[in-house]
Write an enzyme that holds these catalytic residues in place. Structure first.
Site, mmCIF file in Angstrom:
data_model
loop_
_atom_site.group_PDB
_atom_site.id
_atom_site.type_symbol
_atom_site.label_atom_id
_atom_site.label_comp_id
_atom_site.label_asym_id
_atom_site.label_seq_id
_atom_site.Cartn_x
_atom_site.Cartn_y
_atom_site.Cartn_z
ATOM 1 N N ARG A 26 0.229 -3.443 9.691
ATOM 2 C CA ARG A 26 -0.838 -2.876 8.863
ATOM 3 C C ARG A 26 -1.355 -1.627 9.551
ATOM 4 O O ARG A 26 -1.410 -1.566 10.785
ATOM 5 C CB ARG A 26 -1.994 -3.868 8.699
ATOM 6 N N ARG A 29 -5.911 -2.351 7.760
ATOM 7 C CA ARG A 29 -6.876 -3.249 8.400
ATOM 8 C C ARG A 29 -7.988 -2.373 8.941
ATOM 9 O O ARG A 29 -7.749 -1.441 9.712
ATOM 10 C CB ARG A 29 -6.184 -4.025 9.530
ATOM 11 N N GLU A 37 -12.593 -15.477 6.532
ATOM 12 C CA GLU A 37 -11.346 -15.651 5.796
ATOM 13 C C GLU A 37 -11.600 -16.211 4.399
ATOM 14 O O GLU A 37 -12.472 -17.060 4.217
ATOM 15 C CB GLU A 37 -10.414 -16.605 6.555
#
Length: 200
Positions: A145, A82, A90
């Site tokens: 992440r 990330r 999104e």
């Protein structure tokens, strides 16, 4: 003794050390098949197995296998990254998509269109290329992440470039704020100059 589903028989009267050791070795062999070579060492009867993966991996020269969306990458070892400091619209159906839709008073379809533009920019910039990761205070997020600043081999600072070209909003989450001031400046300039997503 207990009969298993196959032809073998499981001996439940084995010494406790044999079963865990067997499981450790099976796990080591299984992980070795999908990861780098394991490092196996032992002293005074203790067995230690470690893999150059995750927190111990060398992130100075890694391949970006694919881009998930405008701010998330997948490395060739399967780990997700990330990008710190940036937030792109999104593209996938999610709770965040609907939350952003309400907050921004925009239709989810329109948000996803902008998200695809960010995705395409990031994909062209970094997918299939070798990069170097730089970490801040926190190394992973709640989704496991990696949180990173990403650099191409030519020195291009990927996080900054996405902001500079207008394909992301700012997302500053302490304590990962090493480049926050620079990111604010790049974000403002992109909006003022109507670059990328701000051109509409």
């Amino acid at each position: 003794m207990l009969k298993g589903r196959g032809k073998g028989i499981i001996n439940l009267n084995m010494k406790p050390i044999k079963l865990p050791l067997f499981i450790l070795l099976a796990l080591a062999l299984g992980l070795a098949a999908c990861s780098s070579k394991p490092q196996i060492s032992g002293s005074s009867g203790a067995l230690k197995i470690s893999f150059p993966f995750g927190r111990n991996a060398d992130y100075n020269d890694v391949l970006v296998k694919r881009v998930v969306d405008g701010d998330t990458l997948v490395l060739d070892n399967g780990e997700r990254v990330r990008l710190i400091g940036v937030d792109t619209p999104e593209i996938h159906e999610s709770r965040k998509l609907h939350k952003d839709s309400k907050r921004l008073k925009m239709d989810t379809v329109d948000i996803q269109k902008l998200g695809r533009r960010s995705y395409n920019f990031t994909r062209k910039l970094v997918e299939g290329k070798r990069v170097r990761l730089e970490f801040d205070v926190e190394r992973t997020d709640k989704y496991e992440r990696l949180l990173a600043y990403v650099y191409l081999q030519d020195g291009t600072f990927v996080n900054a470039e996405i902001l500079k070209q207008g394909y992301a909003s700012l997302m500053t989450i302490p304590p990962n704020v090493k480049y926050a001031d620079s990111f604010v400046k790049l974000f403002r300039e992109a909006r003022e100059d109507k670059r990328g997503l701000w051109s509409e």
